[in-house]
Design an enzyme around this catalytic site. Structure first.
Site, PDB file in Angstrom:
ATOM      1  N   VAL A  12       7.863  34.550  -6.504  1.00  0.00           N
ATOM      2  CA  VAL A  12       8.945  34.452  -7.500  1.00  0.00           C
ATOM      3  C   VAL A  12       8.894  33.109  -8.227  1.00  0.00           C
ATOM      4  O   VAL A  12       9.140  33.027  -9.433  1.00  0.00           O
ATOM      5  CB  VAL A  12      10.330  34.684  -6.846  1.00  0.00           C
ATOM      6  CG1 VAL A  12      11.435  34.617  -7.884  1.00  0.00           C
ATOM      7  CG2 VAL A  12      10.373  36.044  -6.154  1.00  0.00           C
ATOM      8  N   ILE A 131      18.189  43.203 -11.713  1.00  0.00           N
ATOM      9  CA  ILE A 131      19.395  43.912 -12.182  1.00  0.00           C
ATOM     10  C   ILE A 131      20.556  42.928 -12.327  1.00  0.00           C
ATOM     11  O   ILE A 131      20.856  42.212 -11.386  1.00  0.00           O
ATOM     12  CB  ILE A 131      19.842  45.008 -11.171  1.00  0.00           C
ATOM     13  CG1 ILE A 131      18.699  45.957 -10.853  1.00  0.00           C
ATOM     14  CG2 ILE A 131      21.054  45.769 -11.688  1.00  0.00           C
ATOM     15  CD1 ILE A 131      19.027  46.924  -9.713  1.00  0.00           C
ATOM     16  N   LYS A 200      22.534  41.101   1.109  1.00  0.00           N
ATOM     17  CA  LYS A 200      22.911  41.390  -0.283  1.00  0.00           C
ATOM     18  C   LYS A 200      24.293  42.030  -0.374  1.00  0.00           C
ATOM     19  O   LYS A 200      25.091  41.671  -1.243  1.00  0.00           O
ATOM     20  CB  LYS A 200      21.844  42.284  -0.918  1.00  0.00           C
ATOM     21  CG  LYS A 200      20.514  41.540  -1.097  1.00  0.00           C
ATOM     22  CD  LYS A 200      19.384  42.491  -1.419  1.00  0.00           C
ATOM     23  CE  LYS A 200      18.085  41.748  -1.684  1.00  0.00           C
ATOM     24  NZ  LYS A 200      16.924  42.651  -1.731  1.00  0.00           N
ATOM     25  N   GLY A 298      10.065  42.167  -6.881  1.00  0.00           N
ATOM     26  CA  GLY A 298       8.848  41.956  -7.663  1.00  0.00           C
ATOM     27  C   GLY A 298       8.922  40.640  -8.424  1.00  0.00           C
ATOM     28  O   GLY A 298       9.999  40.099  -8.668  1.00  0.00           O
TER      29      GLY A 298
HETATM   30  N1  HSE Z   1      12.131  42.154   0.001  1.00  0.00           N
HETATM   31  C1  HSE Z   1      13.131  42.336  -0.979  1.00  0.00           C
HETATM   32  C2  HSE Z   1      13.191  43.808  -1.334  1.00  0.00           C
HETATM   33  C3  HSE Z   1      12.805  41.504  -2.181  1.00  0.00           C
HETATM   34  O1  HSE Z   1      12.279  44.535  -0.976  1.00  0.00           O
HETATM   35  O2  HSE Z   1      14.130  44.256  -1.962  1.00  0.00           O
HETATM   36  C4  HSE Z   1      13.887  41.438  -3.201  1.00  0.00           C
HETATM   37  O3  HSE Z   1      15.039  40.867  -2.678  1.00  0.00           O
END
Ligand code: HSE
Length: 412
Positions: A12, A131, A200, A298
């Protein structure tokens, strides 16, 4: 000149540098001042890299440089990244990140430090990759009482489940491919066992309901126990299996948060979210149901959100953006998920499975049996009626005396 530092030149981090440099002129126009990345900090060497001249190994160079207004923390984890982020914020430098582990563990504290030092801590990329979800939740949907947030929040597991369902790929090959494509975390356990999705949903819940939700208080189960048989039963009953994070208000000012695989009805838009895509459904009392959809992982999709945050920080240099929640150390703030009402898909194995049918019907009342081609005689699959998970478990405990409970997956 407004200067930016990047710490961590991995997937990233390098995407962030690439995207920022590609659009540097336009970004400068948007900010209204000339902007550039001054340093990229990483302990590794990158011979021949187009931005080799910006590479430094010592974090203190960024920390002590007065020109640096914003730093993109792309290290990951909650130890070194935590220490560096605190130091930077205490110096009045805004920090942006995709580091959900750090935000979920220390979000309230870091936001408070940023406010106290007249700078910002932004983390749009920490949930849903590219997003936009943090800003919409914080701003556009702020006039609503949020009734529920539920979503597919992990690209790797969604990619793996899609490959297993649509291409009959085995779990290990699908995981390997996800890692090659840069979706998976360094330690894929965080993806597979749901910890990443849990962080998340905690971030979204903290923002929506105003108090920090710590992942350690949230029930979390992953996809490693899902078998092709479960996928087939689900398919035959009109469902797709997805790893879903959910958070909603509960009684007495608490929240209910949980991450687990779920059977999602095919008519629900979440069921058709495939591959590395994420989708987050937010239900508000005014707006109704809103769905946010896009690439959840990604290099460039995540960098897109990081660069957006960098621009916002540059535009609001020395201005604190209203984005915050309180800290909360009450572990009872997260309600007991076992008291929630749910329907459950159950697969059992027993020598004479058919003979158990009347006992099962007596326990659960009206339920639905599911078939699959070549179902062995010693197997039964069914979907329970809507009842508390506690009651479902009591019934399954009785059933486990005469059968093996092979699978138990909640419905959405
Ligand atoms: N490893 C995480 C996923 C990366 O696959 O969503 C993005 O947060």
């Amino acid at each position: 000149m407004s200067m930016v530092g990047v710490i961590g030149y991995g997937v990233v981090g390098s995407g962030t540098v690439e995207l920022f440099e590609k659009h540097r002129e336009e970004i400068s126009k948007k900010v209204g001042r000339k902007c550039d990345i001054k340093y990229i900090c990483d302990l590794r060497d990158f011979p021949g890299d187009p931005f080799e001249d910006k590479l430094v190994k010592d974090f203190n160079i960024i920390l002590n440089d007065e020109d640096i207004e914003v730093v993109a923390e792309m290290i990951g984890g909650a130890t070194l990244a935590y220490e560096y982020t605190k130091k930077l914020l205490e110096r009045g430098k805004s920090v942006v990140t995709s580091n959900k582990e750090l935000v979920a563990a220390h979000g309230a504290e870091l936001i408070a430090i940023a406010r106290a030092h007249n700078c910002n801590y932004l983390f749009e990329a920490s949930v849903g990759g590219g997003i936009p979800i943090i800003r919409p939740l914080n701003k556009c949907l702020a006039g609503n009482e949020i009734k529920q947030i539920s979503g597919i929040l992990n690209g790797t597991t969604n990619f793996i489940l899609t490959k297993m369902i649509k291409e009959q790929m085995d779990f290990d090959s699908a995981l390997k491919l996800a890692q090659e494509l840069g979706y998976a975390e360094q330690d894929p356990t965080a993806d597979i066992e749901g910890h990443d999705a849990c962080r998340k949903i905690c971030i979204l819940g903290s923002l929506a309901f105003g108090k920090q939700i710590y992942p350690e208080y949230v029930h979390c189960s992953g996809i490693s126990g899902i078998t092709p048989d479960d996928v087939e039963y689900a398919e035959n009953a009109g469902y797709a299996i997805k790893l879903i994070g959910t958070v909603k208000p509960a009684e007495n000012g608490k929240v209910l948060a949980i991450v687990c695989p779920r059977l999602v009805e095919k008519s629900n838009l979440l069921a058709s979210v495939d591959d590395v895509y994420n989708a987050i459904s937010v239900v508000g009392d005014g707006v109704g149901d809103v769905l946010f959809y896009g690439r959840g992982a990604g290099r460039l999709p995540t960098a897109s959100a990081v660069v957006g945050d960098i621009i916002d920080c540059l535009k609001h240099h020395h201005k604190v953006l209203a984005l915050s929640w309180e800290d909360c150390f009450d572990k009872d703030y997260v309600a007991d998920y076992k008291k929630d009402q749910v329907s459950m898909y159950v697969r059992i194995k027993a020598e004479d499975a058919q003979a158990l049918k009347s006992a099962i019907s007596e326990m659960f009342g009206k339920l639905m049996y599911i078939e699959r081609a070549g179902r062995p005689d010693n197997e039964l699959a069914f979907i329970t009626p809507h009842m508390t998970e506690e009651d479902i478990d009591l019934n399954l405990a009785i059933l486990s005396h005469s059968s093996e409970i092979a699978s138990k997956i909640r419905l959405l």
